[in-house]
Design an enzyme around this catalytic site. Structure first.
Site: not given
Length: 684
Positions: A480-481, A484, A487
Site C-alpha cells: 500500500h505505502e 503511494h 505514484h
C-alpha cells in the site's frame, strides 16, 4: 487545519532552487537538517527568501502577467521553493528523528512556517488579486495547455474557498482561525507520536504467545514483561494471547493513546473548524472540506456510507455468527451476547486457523522482510516498467534507513529517490505512511526533476535468530505505502502542486489500495513468499486457503471502515460543541451493534486522520471502489503485463493531480466507473 491545496500555481526568478540542485545522494543528504541550530537558521533564512519572492510576484503589473511569472510562480512558491522543501524536511524530522532536541526544533520551525503560509500565501489578499488579475486577464488569450488551464481553475476555486473574497476584517479573523487550527493539529499528531504507554504483566498472562516473541520483550525490575502500544506488539498480542485480561488491558492502553490531552485538543479543533466554515459561508466544516473533492457534498458521502453499510451489515452479522459458533476457551460473550472488542482479533485468528488451516505466525515465516521487498520491487519492475537500485546511505536520522533509486526500465532516466524507514523505535511516528519531500517535475525541455520521498512503517525488528518476519497484513501495508511512493515517483507534471499524490483526497488512496490486490493472486503469492529457513514458497494448499479466506471477514472490514468514516463525518458536520466520546458511543451501537467496546475505547484521541483528512475518511472506501474496478480490468490482461501496466502509468499515475480524476478513470476504463467489482470482490 484547513490546507489550501491550490493548483497553487510561479517562478522564483532565475535563482536555482535547492530541489533543482539534486544530482547525487550526497546532495539529498545535505538537505536534511543535522542540528537544532541549523533548523533555526534555515527557518529564518528561507522565510525571508520566500517573502521576497511573494513581494516580487505581487509587484508585477497586470499587463505583464504571464503563466510563467504568475501562475507557475505561485506554484513554485508553494510546492518547490526552498521554504516548502525545508518545511517538509522539518515534518520528517519531527515524525522520525530519535533526538528530542531535533524534534522540538522541527516542531517550532513548523509552527513558524505554517503560520507564514496562512498569513502570506493562502490568506494573502494581494497575492490573490495578483493571481485573479492574470486569470481574468492575460490567461484568457495566452496559449495554455490543459494542465495549465486546470491548474488555474482549481486555484481560483481554492482561493475563493479560503475566503479571499471576504472583507479585510473577516479575512483577518479567518487567518487567525487557521493559524490556531494548524497549531492544534500539530499538537494532536505530536501527542500521538510521543505516547509511550505500556502495561506490565506476568509470564502466565502471556499464555498463547511464543517463547520467541516473549524473549523480545523488556522486563520491569520485578521481572514482569512490558507490552508497549506499538503496532507490532499490540496486534500480535491481540491475535495470539490466550488470556483475556491481558488482551483487555492492552486494548484499553492502545485505544487510549494520547488521552486525555488530545480529547480537549480535538474539541477545540471541532469548534474552530465549525467557526471557520461558518465565516466562509458553509453550513459545516464537512461541507467546506468536501466541496473540492470528487464526492462534493456531505449528503453524497452520507448516501455512499449508508448504501455500503446496508450491504455489508448483513454479511458482517453472518460472519459473527460463524465466529462465535465455536468460541475459544478464553472468549466469553457479554450477557447480551455481544463480542468484546478486545476479543475480536483473537476470535478471528482462531477461526482462521481452524476453518482455513491458516496460522498467520507460520505464514509470516515465508515473508522475511528483505526478500519480500526484493520481490515487491520485481513485481513493479515488470508491471510498471521501472528499475530499482539500492544504494548505500549513512548519516541519516537512523542507522537502519535504506535508500532506493528509481529509474525508467532501461536505467537511462532517474525518476527519484526513495528512503525506507521500516522499524519501530521510541517517539517515531507509530503508523505507516508515505511522505513526499520533492515533487516529480516534468521540465519544459522534457527532462525530469527527480522526486524524493520516504516510506515509513513499523515492522518487527530482526533478532539474532530470525530476520524481520512480516505478517500478511504487514506485507499488504508495505504494498500500500509503496503504491503511494510510486505514484509520487512516476507522477511527473509541469506543476509541483499537481505532481504525484497531490490529487483529490478521495482519490489519493486508489493506486495504493489497488496494488494490495496483487497479494490475492496465487502466482504472485508464490513469487513473493520464501521461507526464511528452507527457501520454499508458500505451499499450494496454504495459498488456496488464503485466497478462499479473502471474503471471510469482508463484512466486518467494510462496517468498521464505515464506522470510522461516519465518525469523522459526524464530528465535522454542523455544530461547534461536540463531545467526541459521546458522539463515538452513540455511533458504535448503530454501525457495530454486536460489538461491546467497554467504557475505555478512546479512538478520538489517536485517530490521526481526523486532523489530516478531516471529514474525508470515507475516501478509503470511495477510492477502493475505483481501485477494484481498475484491478478487475488490469487482471484481465495479466498482473505482470507491461502493456497494461504502461497504460496504467500513462493514463493514471503520470497525470498526478493535473486532471480531474473522473476523467482519468473514464479514459483508462473506456467507460464510467462501476461498483460491480467492489461488491463482487467483497462478497456483499
Amino acid at each position: 487545519a484547513l490546507t489550501v491545496t491550490f493548483g497553487y500555481c510561479a517562478r522564483l526568478g532565475e535563482r536555482s532552487m535547492l530541489s533543482e540542485r539534486i544530482n547525487s545522494v550526497e546532495d539529498i543528504k545535505q538537505l536534511f537538517p543535522k542540528t537544532p541550530q541549523e533548523i533555526e537558521r534555515d527557518t529564518a533564512q528561507y522565510l525571508e527568501q520566500e517573502q521576497k519572492a511573494i513581494d516580487a510576484l505581487i509587484a508585477i503589473s497586470k499587463a505583464e502577467r504571464t503563466f510563467a511569472n504568475t501562475a507557475k510562480a505561485l506554484d513554485d512558491l508553494v510546492s518547490r521553493s526552498d521554504l516548502s522543501l525545508k518545511e517538509t524536511l522539518f515534518a520528517v524530522t519531527e515524525y522520525l528523528h530519535p533526538d528530542k532536541a531535533m524534534r522540538d526544533a522541527a516542531h517550532t520551525a513548523l509552527e513558524k512556517t505554517q503560520a507564514f503560509g496562512v498569513e502570506q500565501i493562502s490568506n494573502n489578499k494581494k497575492l490573490y488579486e495578483a493571481f485573479k488579475a492574470y486569470a481574468e486577464g492575460n490567461a484568457k488569450t495566452e496559449s495554455l495547455n490543459n494542465e495549465q488551464r486546470y491548474c488555474i481553475e482549481e486555484t481560483r476555486k481554492d482561493f475563493k474557498r479560503a475566503g479571499l473574497d471576504l472583507s479585510d476584517e473577516k479575512l483577518a479573523q479567518v487567518r487567525e482561525l487557521k493559524k490556531k487550527l494548524q497549531k492544534l493539529s500539530m499538537e494532536f499528531s505530536r501527542t500521538i507520536a510521543q505516547d509511550e504507554s505500556s502495561i506490565a504483566v506476568t509470564r502466565d498472562a502471556l499464555c498463547g504467545l511464543s517463547d520467541e516473541f516473549i524473549e523480545t520483550l523488556k522486563k520491569t525490575e520485578d521481572e514482569n514483561y512490558i507490552l508497549g502500544v506499538d503496532y507490532p506488539t499490540y496486534f500480535h498480542v491481540a491475535e495470539y494471547c490466550a488470556y483475556e485480561p491481558t488482551r483487555k488491558q492492552l486494548f484499553e492502553a492502545f485505544s487510549s493513546r494520547a488521552y486525555p490531552i488530545n480529547e480537549q485538543i480535538l474539541k477545540d479543533i471541532i469548534a474552530l473548524r465549525h467557526e471557520l466554515a461558518q465565516m466562509l459561508g458553509y453550513e459545516s466544516f464537512a461541507a467546506l472540506n468536501l466541496e473540492s473533492q470528487m464526492i462534493k457534498t456531505p449528503e453524497r458521502a452520507q448516501e455512499f456510507l449508508n448504501d455500503l453499510h446496508e450491504k455489508a451489515a448483513i454479511k458482517d452479522s453472518l460472519e459473527l455468527d460463524a465466529f462465535i459458533a465455536e468460541l475459544p476457551e478464553s472468549v466469553v460473550l457479554t450477557a447480551d451476547q455481544k463480542v468484546k472488542a478486545w476479543d475480536q482479533s483473537f476470535l478471528k485468528a482462531c477461526y482462521k486457523q481452524k476453518h482455513f488451516n491458516i496460522d498467520e505466525q507460520k505464514i509470516a515465516e515465508y515473508f522475511p522482510m528483505e526478500n519480500t521487498i526484493a520481490q515487491l520491487l520485481d513485481i513493479y519492475r515488470q508491471f510498471l516498467g521501472v528499475e530499482f537500485k539500492e544504494v548505500p546511505v549513512s548519516g541519516m536520522w537512523d542507522k537502519d534507513v535504506k535508500l532506493i533509486q528509481v529509474y525508467n526500465n532501461d536505467g537511462s532516466e532517474l525518476y527519484g529517490y526513495l528512503f525506507l524507514d521500516l522499524h519501530p523505535r521510541p517517539n517515531k511516528y507509530s503508523h505507516a505512511c508515505h511522505i513526499g519531500i520533492v515533487p516529480a517535475i516534468k521540465r519544459e525541455d522534457g527532462s525530469r526533476l527527480p522526486a524524493v520521498s520516504v516510506v515509513v512503517a513499523n515492522f518487527t525488528q530482526p533478532t539474532k535468530d530470525k530476520p524481520s518476519l512480516l505478517k500478511r497484513t504487514e506485507v499488504s501495508t508495505f504494498f500500500h505505502e509503496f503504491g503511494h511512493a510510486l505514484h509520487a515517483q512516476l507522477g511527473a507534471t509541469q506543476l509541483g502542486s499537481c505532481a504525484g499524490t497531490h490529487v483529490k483526497t478521495d482519490f489519493v488512496e486508489m493506486p495504493s489500495q489497488m496494488l494490495e490486490e496483487w497479494l490475492w493472486d496465487k502466482d504472485i503469492l508464490k513469487k513473493v513468499s520464501k521461507h526464511y529457513k528452507t527457501g520454499e514458497s508458500l505451499p499450494d494448499e496454504t495459498i488456496d486457503n488464503i485466497i478462499a479466506m479473502k471474503r471471510y471477514d469482508s463484512g466486518g472490514f467494510v462496517t468498521r471502515q464505515v464506522m470510522l468514516a461516519q465518525y469523522a463525518l459526524d464530528l465535522f458536520n454542523a455544530g461547534a460543541q461536540k463531545d467526541p466520546y459521546a458522539v463515538l458511543y452513540e455511533l458504535l451501537p448503530k454501525v457495530l451493534p454486536r460489538i461491546e467496546y467497554g467504557s475505555k475505547y478512546r479512538l478520538f484521541a489517536n485517530f490521526g486522520h481526523l486532523t489530516g483528512y478531516g471529514a474525508k475518511y470515507y475516501g478509503y472506501l470511495w477510492s477502493k471502489v475505483f481501485a477494484l474496478d481498475l484491478f478487475d480490468t488490469i487482471a484481465q490482461h495479466g498482473l505482470l503485463n507491461p502493456e497494461i501496466g504502461n497504460r496504467y502509468v500513462t493514463e493514471i499515475l503520470a497525470k498526478g493531480g493535473s486532471a480531474d480524476p473522473n476523467e482519468l478513470l473514464k479514459n483508462f476504463l473506456g467507460r464510467e466507473p462501476r461498483q460491480d467489482a467492489f461488491i463482487r470482490d467483497l462478497g456483499l
